[in-house]
Design an enzyme around this catalytic site. Structure first.
Site, mmCIF file in Angstrom:
data_model
loop_
_atom_site.group_PDB
_atom_site.id
_atom_site.type_symbol
_atom_site.label_atom_id
_atom_site.label_comp_id
_atom_site.label_asym_id
_atom_site.label_seq_id
_atom_site.Cartn_x
_atom_site.Cartn_y
_atom_site.Cartn_z
ATOM 1 N N LYS A 111 -5.885 -1.350 -4.356
ATOM 2 C CA LYS A 111 -4.909 -2.719 -5.455
ATOM 3 C C LYS A 111 -5.834 -3.384 -5.589
ATOM 4 O O LYS A 111 -6.101 -3.587 -6.748
ATOM 5 C CB LYS A 111 -4.523 -3.402 -3.541
ATOM 6 N N LYS A 194 2.171 7.328 -4.153
ATOM 7 C CA LYS A 194 3.359 6.825 -3.607
ATOM 8 C C LYS A 194 4.267 6.001 -4.115
ATOM 9 O O LYS A 194 4.057 5.595 -5.538
ATOM 10 C CB LYS A 194 2.867 6.709 -2.236
ATOM 11 N N LYS A 197 6.169 -0.575 -5.810
ATOM 12 C CA LYS A 197 6.692 -1.691 -6.351
ATOM 13 C C LYS A 197 5.962 -1.841 -7.271
ATOM 14 O O LYS A 197 6.494 -2.308 -8.378
ATOM 15 C CB LYS A 197 6.875 -2.567 -5.181
HETATM 16 P P1 TYM Z 1 5.183 -2.786 1.762
HETATM 17 O O1 TYM Z 1 6.173 -4.291 1.498
HETATM 18 O O2 TYM Z 1 4.293 -2.780 0.878
HETATM 19 O O3 TYM Z 1 6.561 -1.864 1.963
HETATM 20 C C1 TYM Z 1 7.462 -2.353 3.301
HETATM 21 C C2 TYM Z 1 7.158 -1.293 4.029
HETATM 22 O O4 TYM Z 1 8.164 -0.620 3.110
HETATM 23 C C3 TYM Z 1 7.393 0.780 3.371
HETATM 24 N N1 TYM Z 1 6.823 1.600 2.179
HETATM 25 C C4 TYM Z 1 6.993 3.134 2.545
HETATM 26 N N2 TYM Z 1 7.268 4.044 3.235
HETATM 27 C C5 TYM Z 1 7.396 4.972 2.482
HETATM 28 N N3 TYM Z 1 7.015 6.108 1.366
HETATM 29 C C6 TYM Z 1 6.574 4.652 0.496
HETATM 30 N N4 TYM Z 1 6.544 4.899 -0.694
HETATM 31 C C7 TYM Z 1 6.573 3.778 0.858
HETATM 32 N N5 TYM Z 1 6.235 2.211 0.360
HETATM 33 C C8 TYM Z 1 6.697 1.490 1.088
HETATM 34 C C9 TYM Z 1 5.929 0.339 3.979
HETATM 35 O O5 TYM Z 1 5.063 0.921 4.687
HETATM 36 C C10 TYM Z 1 6.717 -0.614 4.784
HETATM 37 O O6 TYM Z 1 6.546 -0.557 6.229
HETATM 38 N N6 TYM Z 1 2.178 -4.771 4.812
HETATM 39 C C11 TYM Z 1 3.030 -4.859 4.709
HETATM 40 C C12 TYM Z 1 3.704 -5.860 4.969
HETATM 41 C C13 TYM Z 1 3.017 -6.601 5.943
HETATM 42 C C14 TYM Z 1 4.201 -5.768 7.099
HETATM 43 C C15 TYM Z 1 3.157 -6.989 8.631
HETATM 44 C C16 TYM Z 1 4.566 -4.294 8.189
HETATM 45 C C17 TYM Z 1 2.979 -7.596 6.513
HETATM 46 N N7 TYM Z 1 2.561 -7.871 7.693
HETATM 47 C C18 TYM Z 1 3.551 -6.942 9.873
HETATM 48 C C19 TYM Z 1 4.198 -5.216 9.456
HETATM 49 C C20 TYM Z 1 4.289 -5.771 10.485
HETATM 50 C C21 TYM Z 1 3.572 -4.387 3.226
HETATM 51 O O7 TYM Z 1 3.088 -4.232 2.397
HETATM 52 O O8 TYM Z 1 4.030 -3.641 3.204
#
Ligand code: TYM
Length: 332
Positions: A111, A194, A197
């Site tokens: 990032k 991957k 967003k």
């Molecule tokens: P974020 O917002 O990037 O993504 C949310 C969830 O979607 C999953 N994900 C994917 N799974 C499969 N293929 C993909 N291409 C893909 N892109 C995203 C992510 O693995 C995630 O589960 N850091 C986390 C948010 C967070 C969080 C937490 C998660 C903050 N605090 C505590 C669990 C527990 C994040 O950026 O997710």
């Protein structure tokens, strides 16, 4: 006791990867666990967010949870910034985690890109806040996509160091729950990246707001190779784009990749892509529709978020009090 926590960033463009890798898995877990699902808006601002868009996207994450089948009576749905205990514990974790640990985080490297000096301090400390999200509820299991695995390992390291440093057993060691046929959905434009967003190309992802036409158009344009689909999973090796589309199909149809290949072995993409389009429209389309309906009534979503915040705060308060006692903070 087992408790689930997970979060999704309200940074816009919620996509099929978020659904298949995480949100869909949230739903079934409600039967067996106490579940807490968060829109992590404090994480979102580690990169620039337009304030109005952030507000809207926070509601949208809540609406996506609801549309996918998270039941707000059983599970807690809330926005991270509305429970101050997350930020308080994150500060304590900033003092537990080591610079060397954060330096190894691949998501920060990706990032921040080449211009590391210009990344926010929040982006660097991001995993500490994530650890606090989970540990402020002493959550034991976290359903996520594969890309969050390293952050959860760090959460365990922080919990363990805290427990060791203070000679307590305050925090549990969290277990990641990474399951389903699509734990890492790849970009439709490039099978080595991957689905995300923040990809500048909207053709790289299928979003919750896409209708039949745009799902069809995006899948038609999705990059593939020229070969027909193989008979076995072995034949998907070195064919990342084909493997990705088969994985998406399998996840949406609740089949294994092998079962999908048994059905489509020898078929060209000109046959497989329309079948995948129909399936995506059938399975994912209604969730997007429901999300849009919920977004038309923001007061309803806000009421759910408010009630969720109250329930979450009540669970976090005793944990934070215990941590403060352990650390040696005084009670005024
Ligand atoms: P974020 O917002 O990037 O993504 C949310 C969830 O979607 C999953 N994900 C994917 N799974 C499969 N293929 C993909 N291409 C893909 N892109 C995203 C992510 O693995 C995630 O589960 N850091 C986390 C948010 C967070 C969080 C937490 C998660 C903050 N605090 C505590 C669990 C527990 C994040 O950026 O997710």
């Amino acid at each position: 006791m087992s408790r689930i926590f997970s979060g999704v960033q309200p940074s816009g463009n919620l996509h099929l990867g978020n659904y298949l890798g995480a949100i869909r898995n949230f739903v079934g877990l409600q039967d067996d666990y106490e579940c807490i699902y968060c829109a992590v808006n404090m994480h979102a601002i580690t990169v620039w967010q337009d304030p109005e868009a952030l507000r809207n996207n926070t509601r949208e994450v809540a609406a996506a949870y609801l549309a996918a089948g998270v039941d707000p009576k059983r599970s807690i749905i809330f926005a991270q910034s509305t429970v101050a205990a997350h930020a308080e514990l994150a500060w304590i974790f900033n003092c537990v985690a080591r610079l060397g640990w954060l330096n190894r985080m691949t998501q920060f490297k990706e990032k921040a890109g080449k211009n590391r000096e210009n990344a926010s301090v929040g982006l660097y400390a991001y995993p500490n806040l994530m650890a606090a999200d989970i540990m402020v509820y002493k959550a034991t299991h976290v359903p996520v996509g594969e890309d969050q695995k390293q952050h959860l390992e760090l959460t365990r390291d922080i919990a363990q160091k805290f427990n060791n440093d203070y000679g307590t057993e305050t925090f549990p060691l969290v277990e990641p729950l990474i399951f389903g046929a699509a734990t890492r959905v790849m970009s439709l434009r490039d099978g080595s990246k991957k689905m995300s967003k923040s990809d500048p190309s909207d053709y790289s992802r299928i979003t919750f707001t896409d209708d039949r036409d745009s799902i069809a158009k995006k899948l038609r344009k999705a990059r593939t190779d020229a070969d027909p689909l193989p008979e076995t999973e072995e034949g998907l090796k070195d064919r990342p784009e084909a493997a990705n589309l088969v994985g998406i199909y399998a996840a949406l149809a609740d089949l294994s990749k092998q079962e999908v290949l048994s059905e489509f072995a020898g078929a060209p993409f000109s046959t497989f892509k329309p079948a995948l389009t129909d399936l995506a429209v059938e399975k994912f389309g209604p969730i997007g529709e429901e999300m849009k309906k919920l977004m038309a009534d923001p007061a309803h979503v806000d009421a759910i978020l408010k009630e969720g915040a109250e329930r979450a705060a009540a669970l976090a308060a005793p944990v934070l009090a215990e941590v403060k006692e352990v650390v040696g903070f005084i009670h005024p």
